[in-house]
Design a protein around this motif. Structure first.
Motif, PDB file in Angstrom:
ATOM      1  N   SER A  51       0.842  -1.189   0.000  1.00 24.80           N
ATOM      2  CA  SER A  51       0.000   0.000   0.000  1.00 24.80           C
ATOM      3  C   SER A  51       0.878   1.239   0.000  1.00 24.80           C
ATOM      4  CB  SER A  51      -0.939   0.003   1.216  1.00 24.80           C
ATOM      5  OG  SER A  51      -0.190   0.007   2.407  1.00 24.80           O
ATOM      6  N   THR A  53       1.355   5.055   1.908  1.00 21.27           N
ATOM      7  CA  THR A  53       0.989   5.937   3.006  1.00 21.27           C
ATOM      8  C   THR A  53       1.517   7.328   2.706  1.00 21.27           C
ATOM      9  OG1 THR A  53       2.989   5.414   4.265  1.00 21.27           O
ATOM     10  CG2 THR A  53       1.053   4.084   4.718  1.00 21.27           C
ATOM     11  N   ARG A  54       0.876   8.311   3.287  1.00 20.66           N
ATOM     12  CA  ARG A  54       1.318   9.694   3.106  1.00 20.66           C
ATOM     13  C   ARG A  54       2.094  10.135   4.336  1.00 20.66           C
ATOM     14  NH1 ARG A  54      -1.080  12.369  -1.106  1.00 20.66           N
ATOM     15  NH2 ARG A  54      -2.880  11.340  -2.017  1.00 20.66           N
ATOM     16  N   ARG A  55       3.192  10.814   4.085  1.00 21.10           N
ATOM     17  CA  ARG A  55       3.980  11.384   5.175  1.00 21.10           C
ATOM     18  C   ARG A  55       3.792  12.895   5.142  1.00 21.10           C
ATOM     19  NH1 ARG A  55      10.394  11.549   5.256  1.00 21.10           N
ATOM     20  NH2 ARG A  55       9.909  13.504   4.254  1.00 21.10           N
ATOM     21  N   LYS A  75       4.816  10.476  -0.408  1.00 18.81           N
ATOM     22  CA  LYS A  75       4.139   9.189  -0.324  1.00 18.81           C
ATOM     23  C   LYS A  75       5.205   8.127  -0.116  1.00 18.81           C
ATOM     24  CE  LYS A  75       0.550  10.507  -3.593  1.00 18.81           C
ATOM     25  NZ  LYS A  75      -0.020  10.193  -4.904  1.00 18.81           N
ATOM     26  N   LYS A  78       4.444   0.840   1.481  1.00 18.10           N
ATOM     27  CA  LYS A  78       4.363   0.102   2.738  1.00 18.10           C
ATOM     28  C   LYS A  78       4.008  -1.341   2.424  1.00 18.10           C
ATOM     29  CE  LYS A  78       1.508   0.033   6.901  1.00 18.10           C
ATOM     30  NZ  LYS A  78       0.378   0.689   7.585  1.00 18.10           N
TER      31      LYS A  78
END
Length: 91
Positions: A51, A53-55, A75, A78
């Motif tokens: 997937s 994830t946004r940081r 982004k 993950k």
């Protein structure tokens, strides 16, 4: 194991030539990347889920000079291991 070793094992297990196995591995990885780039998750039941994830943007300290630097939002890919993969690794 590196990519060439993986291709060799796939070729042996699937009874393919190394060229065919190489194309299959490259196509699989390319399609996973394409799906993640498009915002989709890739679920391989029993193996795991890829997937994105946004940081958030933030600040960090430069260890060389101690100055604060800005980190842009980004982004991140993950991977969450599935049940069967966890079992295989642990025992």
């Amino acid at each position: 194991m590196n990519k060439n070793e993986l291709i060799a094992k796939v070729a042996k297990d699937a009874k393919l030539t190394k060229g065919e196995a190489g194309e299959a591995v490259v196509a699989t990885l390319a399609n996973i990347m394409r799906a993640l780039r498009g915002g989709d998750d890739v679920r391989l039941v029993g193996f795991g889920t890829f997937s994105v994830t946004r940081r958030k943007a933030g600040q960090a300290r430069n260890p060389q000079n101690g100055q604060m630097i800005k980190l842009p939002a980004s982004k991140r890919p993950k991977f969450k291991a599935g049940k069967n993969l966890k079992k295989a690794v642990n025992g």
